[in-house]
Design a protein around this motif. Structure first.
Motif, PDB file in Angstrom:
ATOM      1  N   LEU A   1       1.078 -21.834 -77.184  1.00  0.00           N
ATOM      2  CA  LEU A   1       0.429 -20.661 -77.769  1.00  0.00           C
ATOM      3  C   LEU A   1       0.993 -19.366 -77.192  1.00  0.00           C
ATOM      4  CD1 LEU A   1      -3.264 -21.930 -77.820  1.00  0.00           C
ATOM      5  CD2 LEU A   1      -1.794 -21.545 -79.810  1.00  0.00           C
ATOM      6  N   GLN A   2       1.259 -19.344 -75.887  1.00  0.00           N
ATOM      7  CA  GLN A   2       1.834 -18.147 -75.273  1.00  0.00           C
ATOM      8  C   GLN A   2       3.226 -17.868 -75.839  1.00  0.00           C
ATOM      9  OE1 GLN A   2       1.589 -17.872 -70.983  1.00  0.00           O
ATOM     10  NE2 GLN A   2       3.305 -16.460 -70.877  1.00  0.00           N
ATOM     11  N   ARG A   3       4.001 -18.923 -76.005  1.00  0.00           N
ATOM     12  CA  ARG A   3       5.345 -18.762 -76.581  1.00  0.00           C
ATOM     13  C   ARG A   3       5.273 -18.200 -78.000  1.00  0.00           C
ATOM     14  NH1 ARG A   3       6.757 -23.859 -78.534  1.00  0.00           N
ATOM     15  NH2 ARG A   3       6.398 -22.905 -80.565  1.00  0.00           N
TER      16      ARG A   3
ATOM     17  N   TYR B   1      -1.431 -16.269 -76.944  1.00  0.00           N
ATOM     18  CA  TYR B   1      -2.251 -16.554 -75.755  1.00  0.00           C
ATOM     19  C   TYR B   1      -1.619 -15.883 -74.545  1.00  0.00           C
ATOM     20  CZ  TYR B   1      -5.262 -19.521 -72.756  1.00  0.00           C
ATOM     21  OH  TYR B   1      -6.194 -19.995 -71.871  1.00  0.00           O
ATOM     22  N   PRO B   2      -1.799 -14.566 -74.421  1.00  0.00           N
ATOM     23  CA  PRO B   2      -1.164 -13.863 -73.299  1.00  0.00           C
ATOM     24  C   PRO B   2      -1.767 -14.260 -71.960  1.00  0.00           C
ATOM     25  CG  PRO B   2      -2.679 -12.410 -74.465  1.00  0.00           C
ATOM     26  CD  PRO B   2      -2.591 -13.666 -75.272  1.00  0.00           C
TER      27      PRO B   2
ATOM     28  N   ARG C   1      -8.204 -20.860 -68.068  1.00  0.00           N
ATOM     29  CA  ARG C   1      -7.128 -19.990 -67.592  1.00  0.00           C
ATOM     30  C   ARG C   1      -7.619 -18.604 -67.185  1.00  0.00           C
ATOM     31  NH1 ARG C   1      -1.602 -18.267 -70.948  1.00  0.00           N
ATOM     32  NH2 ARG C   1      -0.390 -17.661 -69.119  1.00  0.00           N
ATOM     33  N   ASN C   2      -8.535 -18.024 -67.975  1.00  0.00           N
ATOM     34  CA  ASN C   2      -8.955 -16.643 -67.693  1.00  0.00           C
ATOM     35  C   ASN C   2     -10.202 -16.544 -66.804  1.00  0.00           C
ATOM     36  OD1 ASN C   2     -10.908 -17.432 -69.494  1.00  0.00           O
ATOM     37  ND2 ASN C   2     -10.441 -15.914 -71.061  1.00  0.00           N
ATOM     38  N   ARG C   3     -10.613 -17.654 -66.189  1.00  0.00           N
ATOM     39  CA  ARG C   3     -11.696 -17.589 -65.198  1.00  0.00           C
ATOM     40  C   ARG C   3     -11.197 -16.843 -63.956  1.00  0.00           C
ATOM     41  NH1 ARG C   3     -16.854 -20.114 -66.558  1.00  0.00           N
ATOM     42  NH2 ARG C   3     -16.402 -21.758 -68.064  1.00  0.00           N
TER      43      ARG C   3
END
Length: 332
Positions: free
Chosen positions: A45-47, A51-52, A267-269
């Motif tokens: 997703l980031q690629r 999903y930054p 991831r964003n915790r």
């Protein structure tokens, strides 16, 4: 150091290996010399530009890694020593020769496991543990429906569900994947391409439904999920591999079941939460990976790619061919 890189969002063909500055550990951080890093859906997703990484995190792909402690930053209070073999939960940066890690996000590698197997543990096993125990409050005797049962999180969730004394059911898209899930302990598996998993689940549970659903699919499954959810059941959404939109009376049907819809990302915790999660997992679950245990937990590794073949690794995952983890090997 060498790292996986892409200049613009897009397909796997945009990935290449680039020389970038080696990071230095900050306060309370350890520099990890990476031996292996596992691939996750978040990397794809980031690629794709969807999903930054969280603010302050490395823009390099890689949410988990194994390797050896290379350097201790100022203020480190833990027991880590240079040369220790470890595995790490990361917000990014794992697909490079070095990555900095807060010392509280490192874990010892269980005795008898390889560095490739260790790289397949942090992100997915911590995710599955969090979903089942911290959010889902799984209890002995519960029935748990695990979507994408042959995925990395799925293979971990099956084993953790069994360990909790609960009953794992899975969905998957092929006979091979269902067979693998059942070898790991799934009580039953349903091919979502060939049958209505909701009806099959209700038949298995004699109409009672499941107490807990682990769902990485999303919108396209909502009606079937609610249909096979038991009264007071918990539906945990942690991904959107299916449709993002919902059309229909979701709330009224969920309300009629007194069901709970819980959403989660790891991831964003914040660092404090992740350190708590790592500490709890290390104390309660990590010892069960030891091959000296009667029924040891097993990280499932599907394939290992050299980092030079990172494009092929992404293509393999995008085709949904993997059972368990895809691991990327870094040059030493």
């Amino acid at each position: 150091m060498l790292a996986v890189h892409f200049d613009k969002p897009g397909g796997p063909e945009n990935l290449y290996i680039k020389e970038v500055p080696k990071p230095s550990p900050g306060e309370g951080e350890v520099l990890l010399k990476v031996a292996a890093s596992a691939l996750n859906r978040g990397d794809l997703l980031q690629r794709q530009g969807k999903y930054p990484p969280p603010p302050g995190a490395s823009s390099i792909l890689g949410l988990e890694a194994s390797g050896h402690v290379s350097e201790l930053g100022p203020g480190c209070q833990g027991h880590w020593k240079i040369g220790d073999p470890v595995m790490a939960l990361l917000p990014g940066g794992g697909q490079a020769q070095y990555v900095t890690v807060p010392e509280g996000l490192l874990m010892n590698i269980p005795k008898g496991l390889t560095l490739h197997q260790a790289a397949a543990i942090p992100e997915v096993w911590l995710t599955a543990f969090q979903l089942l125990h911290l959010l889902g409050d799984v209890q002995a005797g519960d029935t748990v429906l695990i979507h994408a049962g042959a995925s990395a999180v799925g293979t971990a969730a099956i084993q953790l569900t069994r360990m909790a004394g609960a009953i794992p059911l899975v969905t998957a898209g092929s006979k091979h994947k269902l067979q693998m899930a059942e070898k790991l302990g799934a009580a039953a598996g349903f091919n979502y391409k060939e049958q209505d998993f909701s009806e099959a689940t209700l038949k298995f549970t004699k109409g009672a439904g499941v107490n807990l659903i682990l769902d990485c699919i999303g919108g396209s499954y909502w009606e079937k999920n609610v249909n096979c959810l038991a009264l007071d059941g918990r539906w945990i959404l942690y991904g959107l591999m299916g449709e993002e939109d919902v059309s229909g009376p979701l709330f009224s049907k969920l309300l009629s079941k007194r069901g709970s819809l819980i959403t989660s990302l790891l991831r964003n915790r914040d660092k404090k939460y992740k350190q708590m999660l790592v500490k709890t997992f290390t104390e309660q679950i990590l010892p069960h990976f030891s091959k000296e245990r009667p029924q040891p937990l097993l990280p499932v590794v599907d394939r290992v790619y050299p980092v030079s073949e990172i494009q092929a690794a992404h293509e393999y995952m995008e085709a949904n061919r993997n059972v368990g983890k895809i691991v990327v090997d870094l040059p030493q």
